[in-house]
Design an enzyme around this catalytic site. Structure first.
Site, PDB file in Angstrom:
ATOM      1  N   CYS A  42       0.804  -1.222   0.000  1.00 63.90           N
ATOM      2  CA  CYS A  42       0.000   0.000   0.000  1.00 63.90           C
ATOM      3  C   CYS A  42       0.842   1.280   0.000  1.00 63.90           C
ATOM      4  CB  CYS A  42      -0.941   0.008   1.201  1.00 63.90           C
ATOM      5  SG  CYS A  42      -1.855  -1.536   1.395  1.00 63.90           S
ATOM      6  N   HIS A 175      -3.281   7.609   6.539  1.00 67.38           N
ATOM      7  CA  HIS A 175      -3.426   6.334   5.837  1.00 67.38           C
ATOM      8  C   HIS A 175      -4.870   5.865   6.001  1.00 67.38           C
ATOM      9  CE1 HIS A 175      -2.321   2.605   3.988  1.00 67.38           C
ATOM     10  NE2 HIS A 175      -2.651   1.897   5.051  1.00 67.38           N
ATOM     11  N   HIS A 215      -9.785   2.251  -0.816  1.00 65.31           N
ATOM     12  CA  HIS A 215      -8.344   2.054  -0.654  1.00 65.31           C
ATOM     13  C   HIS A 215      -7.765   1.622  -1.995  1.00 65.31           C
ATOM     14  CE1 HIS A 215      -4.495   1.200   0.753  1.00 65.31           C
ATOM     15  NE2 HIS A 215      -4.715   0.151   1.540  1.00 65.31           N
TER      16      HIS A 215
END
Length: 373
Positions: A42, A175, A215
Site C-alpha cells: 500500500c 493512511h 483504498h
C-alpha cells in the site's frame, strides 16, 4: 484467462512483470533516466515518490515522474482480501468511525511531475515537496500489524527532513484504511508527534481519501498526494464521507488535542503545510510533507462548500423498447412504446436487412428480462 491462448503470448510475458510496467512508460515517452517499479504494497507509490525526490536532490536528474496505479482485473484478489479479513463487510472504508471493519478496495491511476528547478516564476506550480522519509515496522504483533513506535519515528524523520515544526502542519492526509486496529494506532502516533505540542488554536485537519474513493492500495500514496496538494492549493480541507460517530479508541487517542476530523469542507490555516501517510501491510511505511507556494497562498481561496450526504438508490435504466406502457389490448397483449426514437434507431441500425428489421433472439430476451424486472 488461464485457458486463453493469450496467456502464452509475448504480451502476457511482458505484462506479468512489475519491472516492465514502468519501462513501458519510459519506452513510450522516450525517457532515458533511471526507471524502476516499487512494490511495498500500500505504500508503493509514496515510496516511489521518495525515490524520485532523492534522485532530484542528488542531481541525478532535473525532473522525475512518480506514478501510482491500481486496477482490479481479477476476482481472486478480492476473494483473497476478504478471506484474510482485510476488507469491509459493509463495502465502505469507515475511516476513524466506530463502524470501522476493514476497507473497500478502489482503483486509481495518478502521477506527479517533479522538478528540481525553483518554480517561483511558474504560477501553474502551486505545491512543493519539502520532505519525505521511509521506514519499516520491523518486529510487531504480526507481519501485517502496524507498529505505533515506528510510525512516530517516521513522522519525526519526515519533519526533520522537511525542516519544519509539527505545529506548522495544518492538514494531514492519513493512511486511515478504516480498520479497527490500524486507525487507533495511527491516531495515537499523530497525537504523540504532531498534536502534542500544538496550541489550542493550531488545529490540524485530519482526513483520508479512502473514506471517499476506497483504498487504492499501491496507488494510495499518490491518491493522498493529489488530494493533499489540492487541499493546500485551494486552502480547503476535504471531509470524511463516512464519518458519523468517532471510533472511541481514536477519540481516546486525540481527545482534548487540537485536531479536527472533518465532515464538511473547512478553511485551512495559513502556513500551507501538510503531510500524507501511506503504510504498506508489508511493513514499509512512508510519509511526505507538502507545502503550498507563496503565490498560491496569496490567492483568494474559495469559500467552504457545504457537503450534503445523499443516498442514491440503484435503479435499472428502462429498456429502450419498453420505456412506456400503453393499455392492454383485447387479445391480452400488453403494448409498449419507446419515447426516445434516436435511441431506438441507434439500437436497430445494425439489424436492418433489405429494409426490414431483424431483431436477434437475444434482443427479445433482453426485452423480456426488462419487463419482468
Amino acid at each position: 484467462l488461464g485457458a486463453s491462448p493469450a496467456i502464452t503470448s509475448v504480451f502476457a510475458a511482458t505484462a506479468a512483470h512489475l519491472s516492465v510496467f514502468c519501462g513501458r512508460i519510459s519506452f513510450v515517452l522516450g525517457l532515458q533516466g533511471a526507471c524502476m517499479s516499487s512494490d511495498t504494497a500500500c505504500s508503493s507509490s509514496l515510496v516511489a515518490t521518495h525515490s524520485a525526490v532523492r534522485a532530484l536532490q542528488r542531481v541525478e536528474c532535473t525532473s522525475a515522474l512518480a506514478c501510482g496505479t491500481n486496477m482490479m482485473y481479477s476476482l481472486m484478489s478480492n476473494i483473497g482480501s476478504a478471506v484474510a479479513g482485510m476488507t469491509s463487510r459493509r463495502g465502505r472504508s469507515h475511516t476513524f468511525d466506530e463502524r470501522a471493519d476493514g476497507y473497500a478496495r478502489g482503483e486509481a491511476c495518478g502521477s506527479a511531475a517533479l522538478q528540481l528547478a525553483e518554480p517561483s516564476d511558474d504560477s501553474s506550480i502551486r505545491v512543493s515537496i519539502h520532505g519525505c522519509a521511509v521506514r519499516q515496522d520491523g518486529r510487531s504483533a504480526s507481519l501485517t500489524a502496524p507498529n505505533g513506535q515506528a510510525q512516530q519515528a517516521l513522522l519525526r524523520a519526515t519533519l526533520a527532513d522537511a525542516g519544519i515544526a509539527a505545529a506548522e502542519m495544518v492538514v494531514l492526509e492519513a493512511h486511515g484504511t478504516g480498520t479497527s486496529l490500524g486507525d487507533p494506532i495511527e491516531a495515537g502516533s499523530l497525537a504523540a508527534v504532531v498534536l502534542a505540542k500544538r496550541g489550542v488554536d493550531e488545529v490540524l485537519a485530519v482526513g483520508s481519501g479512502k473514506a471517499n474513493v476506497g483504498h487504492t492500495e499501491p496507488a494510495a500514496g499518490m491518491t493522498g498526494i493529489v488530494r493533499l496538494a489540492s487541499a493546500l492549493a485551494h486552502g480547503l480541507g476535504t471531509p470524511n464521507a463516512q464519518l458519523r460517530v468517532l471510533n472511541p479508541h481514536v477519540e481516546a487517542a486525540v481527545g482534548g488535542l487540537p485536531c479536527a476530523m472533518l465532515t464538511q469542507c473547512a478553511v485551512l490555516g495559513t502556513s500551507g503545510a501538510g503531510g500524507v501517510s501511506s503504510f504498506g501491510y508489508s511493513g514499509t511505511i512512508a510519509h511526505t510533507v507538502l507545502r503550498a507556494l507563496p503565490h498560491a497562498l496569496s490567492e483568494d481561496h474559495h469559500a467552504a462548500v457545504g457537503f450534503q450526504r445523499r443516498r442514491f438508490a440503484w435503479s435499472e435504466p428502462a429498456h429502450p423498447l419498453v420505456q412506456s406502457r400503453l393499455s392492454q389490448s383485447d387479445g391480452g397483449d400488453t403494448i409498449y412504446r419507446s419515447t426516445n426514437l434516436d435511441t431506438v434507431r441507434s439500437l436497430v441500425a445494425d439489424h436492418i436487412v433489405q429494409g426490414s428489421i431483424l431483431m436477434p433472439g437475444a434482443g427479445y430476451l433482453e426485452m423480456g428480462r426488462a419487463l419482468l424486472a
